[in-house]
Write a protein that holds these residues in place. Structure first.
Motif, PDB file in Angstrom:
ATOM      1  N   LEU A   9      -3.772   1.445  -1.517  1.00 38.64           N
ATOM      2  CA  LEU A   9      -3.104   1.235  -2.707  1.00 38.64           C
ATOM      3  C   LEU A   9      -3.809   0.374  -3.561  1.00 38.64           C
ATOM      4  CD1 LEU A   9       0.888   1.200  -1.933  1.00 38.64           C
ATOM      5  CD2 LEU A   9      -0.733   3.239  -2.284  1.00 38.64           C
ATOM      6  N   PRO A  10      -5.082   0.709  -4.259  1.00 37.16           N
ATOM      7  CA  PRO A  10      -5.779  -0.026  -4.829  1.00 37.16           C
ATOM      8  C   PRO A  10      -5.025  -0.904  -5.907  1.00 37.16           C
ATOM      9  CG  PRO A  10      -6.804   2.190  -4.876  1.00 37.16           C
ATOM     10  CD  PRO A  10      -5.313   2.239  -4.227  1.00 37.16           C
ATOM     11  N   GLY A  11      -5.410  -2.134  -5.769  1.00 36.01           N
ATOM     12  CA  GLY A  11      -4.627  -3.019  -6.816  1.00 36.01           C
ATOM     13  C   GLY A  11      -3.256  -3.390  -6.260  1.00 36.01           C
ATOM     14  N   VAL A  12      -2.794  -2.848  -5.266  1.00 38.00           N
ATOM     15  CA  VAL A  12      -1.388  -3.183  -5.097  1.00 38.00           C
ATOM     16  C   VAL A  12      -1.362  -3.805  -3.474  1.00 38.00           C
ATOM     17  CG1 VAL A  12       0.699  -2.291  -4.420  1.00 38.00           C
ATOM     18  CG2 VAL A  12      -0.209  -1.301  -6.407  1.00 38.00           C
ATOM     19  N   GLY A  13      -1.953  -2.894  -2.735  1.00 40.81           N
ATOM     20  CA  GLY A  13      -2.097  -3.284  -1.288  1.00 40.81           C
ATOM     21  C   GLY A  13      -2.091  -2.297  -0.268  1.00 40.81           C
ATOM     22  N   VAL A  14      -1.462  -2.054   0.703  1.00 42.30           N
ATOM     23  CA  VAL A  14      -1.453  -0.832   1.678  1.00 42.30           C
ATOM     24  C   VAL A  14      -0.102  -0.140   1.941  1.00 42.30           C
ATOM     25  CG1 VAL A  14      -2.077  -0.107   4.104  1.00 42.30           C
ATOM     26  CG2 VAL A  14      -3.449  -1.983   2.719  1.00 42.30           C
ATOM     27  N   HIS A  31       2.023  -5.628  -0.070  1.00 43.17           N
ATOM     28  CA  HIS A  31       1.241  -6.190  -1.290  1.00 43.17           C
ATOM     29  C   HIS A  31       0.481  -7.111  -1.229  1.00 43.17           C
ATOM     30  CE1 HIS A  31       4.445  -4.016  -4.087  1.00 43.17           C
ATOM     31  NE2 HIS A  31       4.876  -4.272  -2.947  1.00 43.17           N
ATOM     32  N   GLN A  32      -0.804  -7.352  -1.797  1.00 46.23           N
ATOM     33  CA  GLN A  32      -1.776  -8.164  -1.877  1.00 46.23           C
ATOM     34  C   GLN A  32      -1.207  -9.729  -1.903  1.00 46.23           C
ATOM     35  OE1 GLN A  32      -4.349  -6.914  -4.710  1.00 46.23           O
ATOM     36  NE2 GLN A  32      -5.522  -5.177  -3.708  1.00 46.23           N
ATOM     37  N   THR A  33       0.020  -9.854  -2.549  1.00 47.29           N
ATOM     38  CA  THR A  33       0.577 -11.172  -2.662  1.00 47.29           C
ATOM     39  C   THR A  33       1.280 -11.605  -1.325  1.00 47.29           C
ATOM     40  OG1 THR A  33       2.727 -10.096  -3.534  1.00 47.29           O
ATOM     41  CG2 THR A  33       1.064 -10.680  -5.319  1.00 47.29           C
ATOM     42  N   GLY A  34       1.380 -10.727  -0.660  1.00 44.07           N
ATOM     43  CA  GLY A  34       2.118 -10.965   0.841  1.00 44.07           C
ATOM     44  C   GLY A  34       3.636 -10.465   1.038  1.00 44.07           C
ATOM     45  N   ARG A  35       3.985  -9.941  -0.167  1.00 46.42           N
ATOM     46  CA  ARG A  35       5.412  -9.441  -0.468  1.00 46.42           C
ATOM     47  C   ARG A  35       5.488  -8.095   0.344  1.00 46.42           C
ATOM     48  NH1 ARG A  35       7.348  -6.866  -5.792  1.00 46.42           N
ATOM     49  NH2 ARG A  35       7.328  -4.868  -4.840  1.00 46.42           N
ATOM     50  N   ARG A  36       6.513  -7.681   1.101  1.00 48.41           N
ATOM     51  CA  ARG A  36       6.528  -6.406   1.670  1.00 48.41           C
ATOM     52  C   ARG A  36       7.858  -5.566   0.956  1.00 48.41           C
ATOM     53  NH1 ARG A  36       3.000  -9.399   4.044  1.00 48.41           N
ATOM     54  NH2 ARG A  36       2.336  -8.936   6.369  1.00 48.41           N
ATOM     55  N   ASP A  37       7.596  -4.366   0.932  1.00 46.24           N
ATOM     56  CA  ASP A  37       9.025  -3.604   0.612  1.00 46.24           C
ATOM     57  C   ASP A  37       9.153  -2.852   1.808  1.00 46.24           C
ATOM     58  OD1 ASP A  37       8.563  -4.691  -1.833  1.00 46.24           O
ATOM     59  OD2 ASP A  37       7.457  -3.011  -2.631  1.00 46.24           O
ATOM     60  N   LEU A  38      10.356  -2.818   2.285  1.00 47.23           N
ATOM     61  CA  LEU A  38      10.652  -1.766   3.382  1.00 47.23           C
ATOM     62  C   LEU A  38      11.407  -0.731   2.733  1.00 47.23           C
ATOM     63  CD1 LEU A  38      11.224  -1.324   6.485  1.00 47.23           C
ATOM     64  CD2 LEU A  38      13.438  -2.596   6.098  1.00 47.23           C
ATOM     65  N   VAL A  39      10.866   0.704   2.954  1.00 44.84           N
ATOM     66  CA  VAL A  39      11.207   1.952   2.185  1.00 44.84           C
ATOM     67  C   VAL A  39      11.907   2.835   3.212  1.00 44.84           C
ATOM     68  CG1 VAL A  39      10.546   3.554   0.533  1.00 44.84           C
ATOM     69  CG2 VAL A  39       9.633   1.303   0.588  1.00 44.84           C
ATOM     70  N   VAL A  40      12.825   3.409   2.907  1.00 39.67           N
ATOM     71  CA  VAL A  40      13.449   4.560   3.494  1.00 39.67           C
ATOM     72  C   VAL A  40      13.507   5.851   2.625  1.00 39.67           C
ATOM     73  CG1 VAL A  40      15.635   5.559   4.695  1.00 39.67           C
ATOM     74  CG2 VAL A  40      15.015   3.170   4.783  1.00 39.67           C
ATOM     75  N   TYR A  41      12.764   6.871   3.002  1.00 38.38           N
ATOM     76  CA  TYR A  41      12.486   7.896   2.227  1.00 38.38           C
ATOM     77  C   TYR A  41      13.626   9.025   2.448  1.00 38.38           C
ATOM     78  CZ  TYR A  41       7.941   6.117   1.339  1.00 38.38           C
ATOM     79  OH  TYR A  41       6.854   4.831   1.227  1.00 38.38           O
ATOM     80  N   ASP A  42      13.711   9.697   1.392  1.00 35.64           N
ATOM     81  CA  ASP A  42      14.717  10.870   1.097  1.00 35.64           C
ATOM     82  C   ASP A  42      14.489  11.704   2.170  1.00 35.64           C
ATOM     83  OD1 ASP A  42      15.856  13.457   0.054  1.00 35.64           O
ATOM     84  OD2 ASP A  42      16.725  12.228  -1.471  1.00 35.64           O
ATOM     85  N   GLU A  43      15.450  12.333   3.015  1.00 37.89           N
ATOM     86  CA  GLU A  43      15.011  13.267   3.822  1.00 37.89           C
ATOM     87  C   GLU A  43      14.685  14.667   3.502  1.00 37.89           C
ATOM     88  OE1 GLU A  43      17.978  13.724   7.198  1.00 37.89           O
ATOM     89  OE2 GLU A  43      19.503  12.307   6.003  1.00 37.89           O
ATOM     90  N   ARG A  44      14.854  15.038   1.973  1.00 36.41           N
ATOM     91  CA  ARG A  44      14.669  16.370   1.542  1.00 36.41           C
ATOM     92  C   ARG A  44      13.389  16.313   0.944  1.00 36.41           C
ATOM     93  NH1 ARG A  44      19.836  15.332   1.139  1.00 36.41           N
ATOM     94  NH2 ARG A  44      19.775  14.714  -0.988  1.00 36.41           N
TER      95      ARG A  44
END
Length: 162
Positions: A9-14, A31-44
């Motif tokens: 994710l250019p400019g954001v992280g991976v 994120h490049q800052t070290g922050r992490r976002d744990l994400v659960v995606y919609d089943e549909r």
């Protein structure tokens, strides 16, 4: 085993995503800052996040350990990655090795084997690009790089009893 993907994710992280055997999709945005976002995606709709939890870098590491840790770190002795003729291996330094406790300069590992130590890892931390005065701590890990025969020779020296 589920299918894992990695997206820059250019400019954001991976973004790392895992599609589970049950068909659910979960992910982590590092994120490049070290922050992490744990994400659960919609089943549909796998492009829509239905839940997100923001974690600090330390919280992300803790959650990773709770989930079973990094498989590479769990198998440091067996972790060998090949890139053409280059081998990178994580070698646990046997406390009984004749090199255990010596500095890199004293051990003369590169001169004896042709392999170079590019990092040292111990319980107290890691040393990227160690110098001659850094020690091969018993029970620590040496990250060794070289051609396969050189890395094998270094592995043997770091594991042989003195």
């Amino acid at each position: 085993m589920g299918k894992a993907t990695e997206t820059d994710l250019p400019g954001v992280g991976v973004r790392f995503e895992l599609e589970t055997n049950a068909g659910r999709c979960v992910g982590v945005v590092v994120h490049q800052t070290g922050r992490r976002d744990l994400v659960v995606y919609d089943e549909r709709d796998v492009d829509r996040a239905c839940e997100s939890v923001v974690l600090t870098e330390d919280e992300g590491h803790t959650l990773g350990e709770l989930l079973g840790g990094n498989p590479v770190l769990e198998h440091l002795d067996d972790a060998v990655h090949r890139l053409e003729d280059l081998v990178i291996s994580w070698i646990t330094i046997d406390p009984k090795s004749s090199l255990a406790g010596l500095t890199l300069a004293e051990a003369e590992l590169r001169a004896k084997t042709g392999a170079g130590v590019v990092a040292l890892v111990t319980d107290s931390g890691s040393i990227p690009i160690p110098g001659g005065a850094d020690r091969l701590e018993p029970g620590g890990t040496a990250v060794v790089v070289g051609v396969p025969a050189a890395v094998k020779a270094a592995t043997n020296l770091l594991n042989e009893s003195g």
